[in-house]
Design an enzyme around this catalytic site. Structure first.
Site, PDB file in Angstrom:
ATOM      1  N   ASN A 107      68.258  -6.377  33.675  1.00  0.00           N
ATOM      2  CA  ASN A 107      67.398  -7.540  33.905  1.00  0.00           C
ATOM      3  C   ASN A 107      66.647  -7.394  35.226  1.00  0.00           C
ATOM      4  O   ASN A 107      65.438  -7.238  35.268  1.00  0.00           O
ATOM      5  CB  ASN A 107      68.251  -8.819  33.893  1.00  0.00           C
ATOM      6  CG  ASN A 107      67.422 -10.095  33.952  1.00  0.00           C
ATOM      7  OD1 ASN A 107      66.237 -10.099  34.271  1.00  0.00           O
ATOM      8  ND2 ASN A 107      68.023 -11.206  33.637  1.00  0.00           N
ATOM      9  N   THR A 108      67.418  -7.362  36.326  1.00  0.00           N
ATOM     10  CA  THR A 108      66.791  -7.416  37.653  1.00  0.00           C
ATOM     11  C   THR A 108      65.875  -6.224  37.921  1.00  0.00           C
ATOM     12  O   THR A 108      64.834  -6.378  38.566  1.00  0.00           O
ATOM     13  CB  THR A 108      67.886  -7.504  38.740  1.00  0.00           C
ATOM     14  OG1 THR A 108      68.808  -8.519  38.365  1.00  0.00           O
ATOM     15  CG2 THR A 108      67.300  -7.841  40.085  1.00  0.00           C
ATOM     16  N   LYS A 135      77.217 -11.957  23.957  1.00  0.00           N
ATOM     17  CA  LYS A 135      77.631 -11.141  25.095  1.00  0.00           C
ATOM     18  C   LYS A 135      78.648 -11.923  25.916  1.00  0.00           C
ATOM     19  O   LYS A 135      78.352 -13.011  26.413  1.00  0.00           O
ATOM     20  CB  LYS A 135      76.434 -10.773  25.972  1.00  0.00           C
ATOM     21  CG  LYS A 135      76.860 -10.055  27.244  1.00  0.00           C
ATOM     22  CD  LYS A 135      75.708  -9.758  28.193  1.00  0.00           C
ATOM     23  CE  LYS A 135      76.258  -9.443  29.575  1.00  0.00           C
ATOM     24  NZ  LYS A 135      75.201  -9.139  30.546  1.00  0.00           N
ATOM     25  N   ALA A 153      74.253  -3.607  33.762  1.00  0.00           N
ATOM     26  CA  ALA A 153      74.217  -3.959  35.192  1.00  0.00           C
ATOM     27  C   ALA A 153      74.217  -2.734  36.096  1.00  0.00           C
ATOM     28  O   ALA A 153      74.898  -1.748  35.817  1.00  0.00           O
ATOM     29  CB  ALA A 153      75.385  -4.853  35.598  1.00  0.00           C
ATOM     30  N   GLY A 154      73.434  -2.836  37.162  1.00  0.00           N
ATOM     31  CA  GLY A 154      73.437  -1.823  38.202  1.00  0.00           C
ATOM     32  C   GLY A 154      72.243  -0.882  38.188  1.00  0.00           C
ATOM     33  O   GLY A 154      71.999  -0.181  39.159  1.00  0.00           O
ATOM     34  N   GLY A 197      72.731  -7.026  39.462  1.00  0.00           N
ATOM     35  CA  GLY A 197      71.608  -7.346  40.345  1.00  0.00           C
ATOM     36  C   GLY A 197      71.495  -6.475  41.581  1.00  0.00           C
ATOM     37  O   GLY A 197      70.628  -6.713  42.418  1.00  0.00           O
TER      38      GLY A 197
END
Lengths: 263, 74
Positions: free
Chosen positions: A215-216, A106, A193-194, A167
């Protein structure tokens, strides 16, 4: 075909590798390795992202990620998080290839710390060089259909536009551009993301994305393992809704019960 | 090249200066630090050292090493 067969046959392929799960999860920000491993298990993810960092030579016997999440069972996707130039990212991925022995990586080249927004000039330059060196880069990028095309032409094996800043958990900010990227791409498109909660993941899949990377949203949930399971369900639900083909929206009501035979 | 008794060379490992016995292979250097060579990747003076050659490449005075592994990340 039955519904079960349809669902089972619904795989996606990136750089010649075929996966059933359309959810890729990160391995950062967890309280401990046990919780991280349990969340990966609950998510059903077949790919996890990992970072490349210095071994702590003062204490080299600390527990390692690989002791908890087996790289033989789950595909490790090394990232270049924290890299702000093409050179840093390429150097990191050369090390990652040596550590792991695989070419699927990635790429993310960041433009600034405040927004962690991608630097597309550096990202494109790094993509071209990585492809020359035999890497298969899945590329984190802006939600711009032209930039996505340029990355694909440079040899990106997957296009991974941000839904919102890394995040932030703000959810998909630009449904139009994500849809345009999906429509124009000949390689898999994954929102990276997001995502903040399950409906965000479902929304990305309903747009026709091949997958979602997060992830977050899982790691910072009050209960990460339950949220991981929710994300698995959301990605599957969104995918099925996309395959089913949603109804057209109407401006006004349309009754579901027959008008004929009213008493 | 055999290990020469008492002689040392100065190297940097992950940014830290280190004095190590002369004549070590990179694999031996890793083991001396307490690292399993199979679990890391090594860069020496900005060049990747293939894992298959860790046992045959010797540490030289002034070498700078980066030793990395996979950690949690998004």
């Amino acid at each position: 075909m039955t519904l079960q067969q349809d669902i089972k046959a619904d795989t996606w392929t990136v750089a010649g590798r075929t996966f059933t799960s359309r959810l890729i999860v990160g391995t950062g920000k967890y309280k401990n390795f046990e919780e991280n491993a349990a969340a990966v298990e609950a998510s059903g993810a077949e790919i996890v992202t990992v970072a490349v960092r210095r071994v702590n030579i003062a204490d080299p016997n600390q527990p390692m990620l690989t002791d908890f999440i087996d790289p033989k069972k789950v595909t490790y996707l090394p990232n270049t998080a924290g890299c702000f130039t093409a050179e840093e990212a390429i150097r990191t991925l050369r090390l990652a290839r040596e550590a792991g022995g695989w070419n699927l990586v990635k790429l993310e080249v960041l433009g600034e710390a405040k927004t962690l927004y991608p630097d597309m000039r550096e990202t494109l330059r790094a993509t071209e060089q990585l492809v020359k060196e035999g890497f298969e880069p899945m590329v984190y990028c802006v939600d711009d259909p032209i930039a996505a095309k340029q990355l694909e032409e440079a040899g990106a094996v997957a296009i991974m536009p941000l839904g919102a800043p890394i995040g932030s958990g703000l959810g998909l900010q630009n449904l139009v551009t994500i849809r345009l990227i999906v429509e124009g791409a000949n390689v898999p498109v994954l929102v990276d993301a997001g995502v903040g909660t399950a409906s965000d993941a479902a929304e990305a899949m309903e747009l026709g994305c091949d997958g979602v990377l997060m992830n977050t949203a899982i790691a910072e949930a009050k209960n990460p393992v339950v949220m991981a399971r929710a994300m698995k369900a959301a990605v599957e639900a969104g995918r099925l809704a996309y395959l089913a083909g949603r109804m057209q929206k109407r401006r006004y009501a349309d009754p579901s019960s027959p008008l004929a035979g009213l008493i | 090249m055999a290990e020469i008794l008492g002689e040392t060379v100065a190297v940097r490992v992950n940014g830290e200066p280190k004095s190590v016995p002369a004549g070590l292979t990179i694999a031996a250097l890793l083991r001396e630090i307490g690292i399993n060579p199979q679990k890391v990747a090594v860069e020496r003076n900005l060049e990747i050292v293939a894992r298959s050659t860790l046992d045959s490449v010797h540490v030289q005075n002034g070498d700078s090493f980066e030793i990395v592994h996979f950690v949690g990340g998004g």
